[in-house]
Design an enzyme around this catalytic site. Structure first.
Site, PDB file in Angstrom:
ATOM      1  N   HIS A 148      10.663  71.755  22.036  1.00 11.96           N
ATOM      2  CA  HIS A 148       9.896  73.011  22.031  1.00 11.96           C
ATOM      3  C   HIS A 148      10.684  73.991  22.885  1.00 11.96           C
ATOM      4  O   HIS A 148      10.744  73.832  24.106  1.00 11.96           O
ATOM      5  CB  HIS A 148       8.507  72.801  22.640  1.00 11.96           C
ATOM      6  CG  HIS A 148       7.709  71.732  21.971  1.00 11.96           C
ATOM      7  ND1 HIS A 148       6.752  71.991  21.015  1.00 11.96           N
ATOM      8  CD2 HIS A 148       7.714  70.379  22.113  1.00 11.96           C
ATOM      9  CE1 HIS A 148       6.206  70.851  20.610  1.00 11.96           C
ATOM     10  NE2 HIS A 148       6.775  69.854  21.268  1.00 11.96           N
ATOM     11  N   ASP A 186      10.981  65.463  23.062  1.00 10.46           N
ATOM     12  CA  ASP A 186       9.765  66.281  23.081  1.00 10.46           C
ATOM     13  C   ASP A 186       9.844  67.277  24.248  1.00 10.46           C
ATOM     14  O   ASP A 186       8.838  67.577  24.895  1.00 10.46           O
ATOM     15  CB  ASP A 186       8.506  65.419  23.185  1.00 10.46           C
ATOM     16  CG  ASP A 186       7.225  66.202  22.923  1.00 10.46           C
ATOM     17  OD1 ASP A 186       7.312  67.355  22.461  1.00 10.46           O
ATOM     18  OD2 ASP A 186       6.136  65.653  23.175  1.00 10.46           O
TER      19      ASP A 186
HETATM   20  O1  LIG Z   1       2.535  67.743  21.555  1.00 11.24           O
HETATM   21  C1  LIG Z   1       2.869  68.225  22.594  1.00 11.24           C
HETATM   22  C2  LIG Z   1       3.184  69.656  22.680  1.00 11.24           C
HETATM   23  C3  LIG Z   1       3.980  69.950  23.848  1.00 11.24           C
HETATM   24  C4  LIG Z   1       4.053  71.430  24.135  1.00 11.24           C
HETATM   25  O2  LIG Z   1       3.787  71.838  25.267  1.00 11.24           O
HETATM   26  O3  LIG Z   1       4.394  72.177  23.223  1.00 11.24           O
HETATM   27  N1  LIG Z   1       3.579  69.228  24.993  1.00 11.24           N
HETATM   28  C5  LIG Z   1       3.136  67.961  24.901  1.00 11.24           C
HETATM   29  O4  LIG Z   1       2.970  67.265  25.900  1.00 11.24           O
HETATM   30  N2  LIG Z   1       2.869  67.459  23.688  1.00 11.24           N
END
Ligand SMILES: O=C1C[C@@H](C(=O)O)NC(=O)N1
Length: 448
Positions: free
Chosen positions: A64, A312
């Site tokens: 992200h 992630d």
């Molecule tokens: O699915 C997710 C999204 C992510 C975020 O902050 O975009 N953060 C997380 O911990 N899990």
């Protein structure tokens, strides 16, 4: 004459083997791999790699980078630069930005932004919602990495909980479906119970009890069932429990698997014991769970029931993270430290170098049909990393490159460090510095 780089005397880790040799790069591609290659011209840049390990650049299939709309947390430029310093040369970015990448037009805007600013190679996931089936069906699967579905709520409010819509998506899309699996009803009930007891200031150690094993198992099972029924291609993101790992097959060749799984660095590193010292810094969705879960994830990874490792990477500011449990967002930054954390696990004899390369470079390339990347092969793009396995360093505020300026690994000493990273044949990172401003390329796929 096209620019050449000759990497001499490296321990090359590739396709299940480690061997000593030289690699010649010409332009953006690897042109020769041999026991010994002599310099072809006087202006060939020679890198003496004695004692270093040469790996294909890592491919992170879940990050992200927060652009557009959330640039106070991160940008494609800042995080792709941190990724390059961490040996990640390719990333696939998620749709929970502002606006969300839920139309082709919005997605193409993200591609355009990455073309301008990304240091590393990139692709994006299209975002599915309860309401954009028509748009999903228009997406050309040869152009984007896949379709991301949040089957549990997380940052960005993209929960897909209309089961009829879900079945239509699974039945009709040709896109690879990547799913965040946590059952919303279970989470809501658990959260209500602890909110009644604590209000907003719920102890963060209860995060894995609220976002429970059960929540993960119910949702992953449901997604797998739907994929089996419809024949959809399903990749389940960030497994966090031992129980879920048994839903996945270990026998088939990866290219033949229709249902695959990913595990993330934080679930392989932390356990619920770490909430005491790290607090909301290790609050992720799905939650970091027990030692038994962590052991189960490692076992499944090494037995090939889990196919890929990812980060992630999900940065938030410290101010955002330092709030009470219900307000602190889930997620943390990881791309700069993921590979060195895995190399630490190599030092601890948990995983081999060959397996790290398989799970974090070869397999994402196979799984997403990425063209000409993920391996050290003649004719492939020269996305390469040279690592030193014996150069200890500690993560601290001075050497963190994330825009948010913090890391869950602060204070950790890693034995290994990334020395050099090449993006498409260009030296992007060299011993802590960035000698060239690289511009990553949009991924192309062997599909369709
Ligand atoms: O699915 C997710 C999204 C992510 C975020 O902050 O975009 N953060 C997380 O911990 N899990």
């Amino acid at each position: 004459m096209t620019k050449q780089v000759l990497i001499k005397n490296a321990n090359i880790v590739n396709e299940g083997k480690i061997f000593n040799g030289d690699v010649l790069i010409e332009g953006d591609r690897i042109v020769e791999i041999a026991e010994s290659i002599s310099s072809k011209s006087s202006d060939t840049k020679v890198i003496e790699a004695d004692g270093l390990y040469l790996l294909p650049g890592m491919i992170d299939d879940q990050v992200h980078f927060r652009e557009p709309g959330l640039t106070h947390k991160a940008t494609i430029e800042t995080e792709s630069k941190a990724a390059v310093a961490g040996g990640i040369t390719t990333f696939i970015e998620m749709p929970n930005t502002v606006p969300q990448a839920t139309t082709i037009e919005l997605l193409e805007e993200k591609f355009a932004r990455a073309a301008e600013t990304s240091w590393a190679n990139y692709s994006f996931m299209f975002g599915g919602t309860n309401h954009n089936l028509d748009e999903i069906l228009k997406v050309d699967e040869t152009k984007v990495a896949g379709l991301k579905l949040f089957l549990g709520s997380s940052t960005g409010d993209m929960l897909v909980d209309d089961l009829q819509v879900l079945e239509k998506i699974f039945s009709n899309t040709k896109l690879l479906i990547s799913a965040h699996c946590e059952d919303e009803t279970t989470i809501k009930n658990n959260l209500a119970k602890y909110k009644a007891q604590y209000g907003d200031d719920i102890p963060v150690a209860l995060h894995p009890i609220i976002r429970s094993e059960e929540a993960c198992y119910i949702s992953s099972s449901r997604a797998i069932e739907l994929a089996k029924k419809t024949g959809a291609r399903l990749h389940v993101f960030h497994l966090s429990t031992e129980k879920e790992t048994h839903l996945f097959d270990k026998k088939k060749k990866l290219a033949d698997k229709k249902i695959t799984a990913e595990v993330c660095i934080h679930h392989l590193w932390f356990t619920d014991e770490d909430y005491t010292s790290k607090g909301t810094k290790i609050k992720w969705n799905p939650a970091v769970k027990t030692q038994k879960d962590k052991d189960g994830l490692w076992k499944a990874l090494l037995e090939d029931r889990i196919d890929v490792i990812a980060t992630d990477h999900a940065p938030h500011t410290l101010e955002e993270k330092n709030q009470v449990y219900t307000k602190a967002p889930s997620g943390g930054p990881l791309v700069q430290h993921a590979l060195v954390a895995l190399l630490e696990m190599y030092h601890r004899e948990v995983i081999s170098l060959e397996k790290i390369v398989e799970k974090f470079a070869h397999n994402p390339a196979i799984l997403f049909d990425i063209k000409d990347r993920g391996y050290i092969r003649e004719g492939y793009k020269a996305d390469l990393v040279l690592v030193d396995l014996n150069a200890p360093w500690a993560v601290n505020k001075e050497n963190i490159l994330y825009h948010c300026g913090w890391s869950p690994f602060e204070g950790t000493t890693f034995k290994s460090r990334v020395r050099y990273t090449f993006i498409n044949g260009v030296l992007a990172f060299e011993n802590g510095k960035f000698p060239n401003r690289t511009h990553g390329e949009r991924l192309t796929f062997n599909r369709g």
